[in-house]
Design an enzyme around this catalytic site. Sequence first.
Site, PDB file in Angstrom:
ATOM      1  N   GLU A  53       6.719  48.564  12.750  1.00  0.00           N
ATOM      2  CA  GLU A  53       6.743  49.158  14.083  1.00  0.00           C
ATOM      3  C   GLU A  53       5.566  48.672  14.920  1.00  0.00           C
ATOM      4  O   GLU A  53       5.720  48.313  16.104  1.00  0.00           O
ATOM      5  CB  GLU A  53       6.704  50.694  13.984  1.00  0.00           C
ATOM      6  CG  GLU A  53       7.834  51.286  13.177  1.00  0.00           C
ATOM      7  CD  GLU A  53       7.504  51.501  11.710  1.00  0.00           C
ATOM      8  OE1 GLU A  53       7.944  52.505  11.144  1.00  0.00           O
ATOM      9  OE2 GLU A  53       6.787  50.649  11.133  1.00  0.00           O
ATOM     10  N   CYS A  86       2.313  55.125  12.055  1.00  0.00           N
ATOM     11  CA  CYS A  86       3.187  54.476  13.043  1.00  0.00           C
ATOM     12  C   CYS A  86       3.687  55.461  14.091  1.00  0.00           C
ATOM     13  O   CYS A  86       3.949  55.072  15.238  1.00  0.00           O
ATOM     14  CB  CYS A  86       4.371  53.820  12.335  1.00  0.00           C
ATOM     15  SG  CYS A  86       3.881  52.392  11.335  1.00  0.00           S
ATOM     16  N   ALA A 156      22.399  36.043 -18.811  1.00  0.00           N
ATOM     17  CA  ALA A 156      23.285  34.916 -18.519  1.00  0.00           C
ATOM     18  C   ALA A 156      24.121  34.665 -19.766  1.00  0.00           C
ATOM     19  O   ALA A 156      23.573  34.515 -20.863  1.00  0.00           O
ATOM     20  CB  ALA A 156      22.478  33.674 -18.166  1.00  0.00           C
ATOM     21  N   SER A 170      20.589  27.943 -26.247  1.00  0.00           N
ATOM     22  CA  SER A 170      21.096  28.690 -25.097  1.00  0.00           C
ATOM     23  C   SER A 170      20.890  27.966 -23.770  1.00  0.00           C
ATOM     24  O   SER A 170      21.296  28.459 -22.726  1.00  0.00           O
ATOM     25  CB  SER A 170      20.402  30.062 -25.017  1.00  0.00           C
ATOM     26  OG  SER A 170      19.004  29.903 -24.849  1.00  0.00           O
ATOM     27  N   ARG A 186      13.383  36.986 -10.070  1.00  0.00           N
ATOM     28  CA  ARG A 186      11.994  37.058 -10.555  1.00  0.00           C
ATOM     29  C   ARG A 186      11.015  37.227  -9.405  1.00  0.00           C
ATOM     30  O   ARG A 186       9.996  37.920  -9.521  1.00  0.00           O
ATOM     31  CB  ARG A 186      11.638  35.789 -11.334  1.00  0.00           C
ATOM     32  CG  ARG A 186      12.284  35.647 -12.682  1.00  0.00           C
ATOM     33  CD  ARG A 186      11.817  34.386 -13.386  1.00  0.00           C
ATOM     34  NE  ARG A 186      12.500  34.166 -14.662  1.00  0.00           N
ATOM     35  CZ  ARG A 186      12.297  33.130 -15.445  1.00  0.00           C
ATOM     36  NH1 ARG A 186      11.436  32.188 -15.090  1.00  0.00           N
ATOM     37  NH2 ARG A 186      12.958  33.008 -16.589  1.00  0.00           N
ATOM     38  N   GLU A 298      14.440  40.122 -19.032  1.00  0.00           N
ATOM     39  CA  GLU A 298      15.077  38.841 -19.317  1.00  0.00           C
ATOM     40  C   GLU A 298      14.947  38.538 -20.803  1.00  0.00           C
ATOM     41  O   GLU A 298      14.533  37.459 -21.195  1.00  0.00           O
ATOM     42  CB  GLU A 298      14.440  37.728 -18.484  1.00  0.00           C
ATOM     43  CG  GLU A 298      14.835  37.740 -17.032  1.00  0.00           C
ATOM     44  CD  GLU A 298      14.656  36.381 -16.382  1.00  0.00           C
ATOM     45  OE1 GLU A 298      15.466  35.479 -16.656  1.00  0.00           O
ATOM     46  OE2 GLU A 298      13.703  36.229 -15.604  1.00  0.00           O
ATOM     47  N   GLY A 300      16.506  39.035 -24.989  1.00  0.00           N
ATOM     48  CA  GLY A 300      17.703  38.730 -25.737  1.00  0.00           C
ATOM     49  C   GLY A 300      18.529  39.968 -26.001  1.00  0.00           C
ATOM     50  O   GLY A 300      18.355  41.009 -25.362  1.00  0.00           O
ATOM     51  N   SER A 306      18.136  47.893 -26.689  1.00  0.00           N
ATOM     52  CA  SER A 306      17.135  48.972 -26.655  1.00  0.00           C
ATOM     53  C   SER A 306      17.015  49.579 -25.263  1.00  0.00           C
ATOM     54  O   SER A 306      16.943  50.796 -25.094  1.00  0.00           O
ATOM     55  CB  SER A 306      15.773  48.442 -27.105  1.00  0.00           C
ATOM     56  OG  SER A 306      15.804  48.037 -28.456  1.00  0.00           O
TER      57      SER A 306
END
Length: 371
Positions: A53, A86, A156, A170, A186, A298, A300, A306
């Site tokens: 603002e 503001c 992925a 992989s 990321r 990221e 496995g 978990s």
Amino acid sequence: MTPDEKYMRMALTLAGKGAGITSPNPMVGAVLVNDGSVIGKGYHKGPGRLHAEAEALQNASSSPEGATLYVNLEPCCHTDKRTPPCTREIIKANIKRVVIGMEDPNPNVNGRGVRELIEAGIKVDNGVLMGDASKLNEIYSKFITTNIPYVIMKSASSLDGKIALASGESKWITGKVARKYAHRLRAIVDAVAAGIGTVIADDPSLNVRHINSKGKQPLRIILDSRLRIPLTSRVLDSITDQKTMVVTTKAALPDKIEALEKNGIKILIAESREDGEISLKSLMPLLGKAGITSILIEGGSGINASALREGIVDKVVIIYSPRIIGGRDSIGMVGGDSPKSLDESVFLKDITILRLGEDIVVQGYIKAGNE
């Protein structure tokens, strides 16, 4: 599209320019309109910098008196920060009307900014494109109300849900366009987390590449209950300014802790579960206390299992490659034990699908049991 929606869309687009650089603050954009013309724009560029603002008012090409201000988040009204409230700036500028996307969930604001503007005689319209405004600041909203990081689980995989061959191979399941997208993920979070199994198998860097991250790199968090991490791992590289935190348990050897700390690695001792692995549920408040507002997992199949089982995941992003790997011994996206019934499976809501080259991205939010 109404004029209010048009200018709010403009404010949301401006706010999005702050992705990855405003944490722990929200992403905010502001547009000043007078007599049907935009006379000023602004967006928040990070802690300690002007709020959207104030920047829009500063950039105004003509007097803002009598103008309408469009802002995707309720203007702040408190002094517990490095910049002036503001609301005072808006009142001082004699703004006639303020259009807001959503109220600020920050307990220090949460409707008080709106009331202050109304009491000053300013017309306020709230909730324009509220759904879009809420989604834009979903990370901020969770953290400011719970002090617990917002968690995105990204994976992925092949179409049949495999993330690696039995040999561990992989790279690369998905294509270049999708990998670039993963690096954008990321770039918008405070931290990227991976399990020690991924570190040992792939030796990843867990940094932002392939895109312009505005110089920002996420904190790397390695989950390693017994401190098995090789000292030569790339995530321990001290050449760059990117920081690394290794989370472990009381089972870690003191000599290994000392060696890592000598290399500038932050060590965090977390609670362990009955099986000796790190309790992710109890870890989240500790990371929140350290000021980490968002985490991209990221890892496995183990860490994915978990994270889902312990209920710390808010959003799931799966990038599917148009290939089928097959094989009973190939590694699936989510490991662990099979649920006893489908009622115990994790269900997603608000699904969106995106095409990236030959790959497909499926995103969704964890559906609570009572939804």
